[in-house]
Design a protein around this motif. Structure first.
Motif, PDB file in Angstrom:
ATOM      1  N   TRP A  48       0.824  -1.203   0.000  1.00  0.00           N
ATOM      2  CA  TRP A  48       0.000   0.000   0.000  1.00  0.00           C
ATOM      3  C   TRP A  48       0.862   1.258   0.000  1.00  0.00           C
ATOM      4  O   TRP A  48       0.529   2.258  -0.654  1.00  0.00           O
ATOM      5  CB  TRP A  48      -0.916   0.016   1.207  1.00  0.00           C
ATOM      6  CG  TRP A  48      -2.085  -0.911   1.092  1.00  0.00           C
ATOM      7  CD1 TRP A  48      -2.285  -2.089   1.738  1.00  0.00           C
ATOM      8  CD2 TRP A  48      -3.226  -0.733   0.229  1.00  0.00           C
ATOM      9  NE1 TRP A  48      -3.465  -2.666   1.352  1.00  0.00           N
ATOM     10  CE2 TRP A  48      -4.070  -1.850   0.437  1.00  0.00           C
ATOM     11  CE3 TRP A  48      -3.613   0.248  -0.677  1.00  0.00           C
ATOM     12  CZ2 TRP A  48      -5.280  -2.009  -0.240  1.00  0.00           C
ATOM     13  CZ3 TRP A  48      -4.816   0.098  -1.346  1.00  0.00           C
ATOM     14  CH2 TRP A  48      -5.633  -1.018  -1.134  1.00  0.00           C
ATOM     15  N   SER A  49       1.965   1.201   0.720  1.00  0.00           N
ATOM     16  CA  SER A  49       2.852   2.360   0.763  1.00  0.00           C
ATOM     17  C   SER A  49       3.466   2.630  -0.606  1.00  0.00           C
ATOM     18  O   SER A  49       3.554   3.780  -1.048  1.00  0.00           O
ATOM     19  CB  SER A  49       3.952   2.142   1.809  1.00  0.00           C
ATOM     20  OG  SER A  49       4.770   3.288   1.921  1.00  0.00           O
ATOM     21  N   LEU A  50       3.887   1.583  -1.288  1.00  0.00           N
ATOM     22  CA  LEU A  50       4.445   1.746  -2.631  1.00  0.00           C
ATOM     23  C   LEU A  50       3.374   2.227  -3.611  1.00  0.00           C
ATOM     24  O   LEU A  50       3.641   3.042  -4.499  1.00  0.00           O
ATOM     25  CB  LEU A  50       5.047   0.430  -3.112  1.00  0.00           C
ATOM     26  CG  LEU A  50       6.291  -0.052  -2.362  1.00  0.00           C
ATOM     27  CD1 LEU A  50       6.733  -1.420  -2.888  1.00  0.00           C
ATOM     28  CD2 LEU A  50       7.430   0.957  -2.494  1.00  0.00           C
ATOM     29  N   ALA A  51       2.142   1.721  -3.432  1.00  0.00           N
ATOM     30  CA  ALA A  51       1.050   2.177  -4.300  1.00  0.00           C
ATOM     31  C   ALA A  51       0.768   3.657  -4.075  1.00  0.00           C
ATOM     32  O   ALA A  51       0.493   4.406  -5.023  1.00  0.00           O
ATOM     33  CB  ALA A  51      -0.210   1.352  -4.026  1.00  0.00           C
ATOM     34  N   GLY A  52       0.850   4.099  -2.812  1.00  0.00           N
ATOM     35  CA  GLY A  52       0.667   5.517  -2.524  1.00  0.00           C
ATOM     36  C   GLY A  52       1.742   6.374  -3.155  1.00  0.00           C
ATOM     37  O   GLY A  52       1.462   7.460  -3.670  1.00  0.00           O
ATOM     38  N   ALA A  53       2.981   5.887  -3.121  1.00  0.00           N
ATOM     39  CA  ALA A  53       4.073   6.620  -3.755  1.00  0.00           C
ATOM     40  C   ALA A  53       3.859   6.710  -5.263  1.00  0.00           C
ATOM     41  O   ALA A  53       4.097   7.760  -5.872  1.00  0.00           O
ATOM     42  CB  ALA A  53       5.405   5.944  -3.441  1.00  0.00           C
ATOM     43  N   ALA A  54       3.408   5.609  -5.856  1.00  0.00           N
ATOM     44  CA  ALA A  54       3.152   5.618  -7.301  1.00  0.00           C
ATOM     45  C   ALA A  54       2.012   6.570  -7.650  1.00  0.00           C
ATOM     46  O   ALA A  54       2.076   7.299  -8.651  1.00  0.00           O
ATOM     47  CB  ALA A  54       2.815   4.202  -7.770  1.00  0.00           C
ATOM     48  N   ALA A  55       0.961   6.593  -6.811  1.00  0.00           N
ATOM     49  CA  ALA A  55      -0.155   7.511  -7.052  1.00  0.00           C
ATOM     50  C   ALA A  55       0.304   8.962  -6.932  1.00  0.00           C
ATOM     51  O   ALA A  55      -0.097   9.825  -7.726  1.00  0.00           O
ATOM     52  CB  ALA A  55      -1.285   7.219  -6.066  1.00  0.00           C
ATOM     53  N   GLY A  56       1.144   9.244  -5.934  1.00  0.00           N
ATOM     54  CA  GLY A  56       1.666  10.599  -5.787  1.00  0.00           C
ATOM     55  C   GLY A  56       2.497  11.028  -6.979  1.00  0.00           C
ATOM     56  O   GLY A  56       2.394  12.166  -7.458  1.00  0.00           O
ATOM     57  N   ALA A  57       3.322  10.103  -7.472  1.00  0.00           N
ATOM     58  CA  ALA A  57       4.136  10.423  -8.650  1.00  0.00           C
ATOM     59  C   ALA A  57       3.241  10.661  -9.869  1.00  0.00           C
ATOM     60  O   ALA A  57       3.498  11.568 -10.677  1.00  0.00           O
ATOM     61  CB  ALA A  57       5.120   9.290  -8.923  1.00  0.00           C
ATOM     62  N   GLY A  58       2.179   9.869  -9.993  1.00  0.00           N
ATOM     63  CA  GLY A  58       1.266  10.059 -11.114  1.00  0.00           C
ATOM     64  C   GLY A  58       0.563  11.411 -11.060  1.00  0.00           C
ATOM     65  O   GLY A  58       0.430  12.091 -12.082  1.00  0.00           O
ATOM     66  N   LEU A  59       0.126  11.806  -9.873  1.00  0.00           N
ATOM     67  CA  LEU A  59      -0.509  13.112  -9.722  1.00  0.00           C
ATOM     68  C   LEU A  59       0.476  14.240 -10.018  1.00  0.00           C
ATOM     69  O   LEU A  59       0.105  15.263 -10.602  1.00  0.00           O
ATOM     70  CB  LEU A  59      -1.076  13.256  -8.306  1.00  0.00           C
ATOM     71  CG  LEU A  59      -2.369  12.501  -8.006  1.00  0.00           C
ATOM     72  CD1 LEU A  59      -2.732  12.646  -6.539  1.00  0.00           C
ATOM     73  CD2 LEU A  59      -3.505  12.996  -8.895  1.00  0.00           C
ATOM     74  N   GLY A  60       1.727  14.057  -9.589  1.00  0.00           N
ATOM     75  CA  GLY A  60       2.739  15.065  -9.868  1.00  0.00           C
ATOM     76  C   GLY A  60       2.964  15.250 -11.360  1.00  0.00           C
ATOM     77  O   GLY A  60       3.041  16.381 -11.860  1.00  0.00           O
TER      78      GLY A  60
END
Length: 216
Positions: A48-60
């Protein structure tokens, strides 16, 4: 509904997109590094933590490349979320020092320059509460009181100066726009503009408390 959405639109979409994109990408990179390098950071929820990081990068990346596709409220949620992330990182790293607290300034200054006063006040209050909580949870009572006063006062003053600077800039831009309109009308022979002229050739355009004067 559209008027409510307009309340969240930043004053400069391109500048807001650059800041939010860089902030989201840096946050995602930091979360990735902490997840992989800090034992217990994700609390056993590495996926979940890695998925959150990926989502943040996508939003960026989305903010940097297609900011117009993001809902207006996104630009308010960015500083709100950034304050929460700084708060959580300070707790995880047990860091209540200046080097950990200073990151609360970034979302506050972004809100002060890009968002409306009401939204800025919410972000400022959140940052002060988060900073206060970190210090009272990690420091002695005496140190926490001193640190809280310093951080709250510094953030409040910085926000006030930024908002004041933004409003003066807005009035100046409006004054310049008024000057262009009135000069064009003067060239066209408008009697309304000619009536604004002083004997020395100065035309004054009232702008709230201040007046902007130009020589034509």
């Amino acid at each position: 509904m559209r008027e409510a959405q307009q309340y969240f639109v930043p004053r400069n979409l391109e500048a807001a997109a650059r800041f939010c994109g860089a902030l989201a990408l840096c946050s995602a990179l930091l979360q990735l590094a902490c997840t992989l390098g800090v034992p217990g950071f994700s609390g056993g929820q590495t996926g979940w933590s890695l998925a959150g990081a990926a989502a943040g990068a996508g939003l960026g990346l989305l903010a940097l490349t297609m900011p117009q596709r993001l809902p207006p409220v996104f630009w308010f949620l960015v500083p709100v979320t950034a304050v929460l992330l700084v708060f959580l990182l300070d707790l995880v790293t047990q860091d209540a020092s200046v080097s950990g607290q200073i990151y609360f300034f970034l979302p506050v200054l972004f809100a002060a320059y890009q968002l409306r006063a009401g939204l800025t006040a919410i972000v400022l209050a959140e940052a002060i509460l988060a900073s206060t909580a970190v210090q009272f949870l990690l420091l002695s009572w005496a140190d926490a009181v001193t640190g809280t006063g310093a951080m709250a006062g510094s953030m409040a003053v910085a926000t006030w100066l930024m908002v004041r600077s933004r409003e003066r800039e807005r009035r100046l831009v409006e004054g310049l726009a008024a000057r262009e309109r009135h000069v064009s009308a003067l060239v066209a022979g408008s009697s309304d503009v000619i009536a604004l002229c002083e004997p020395d050739g100065t035309v004054t355009y009232p702008m709230g408390e201040d007046a902007v004067g130009f020589l034509v």
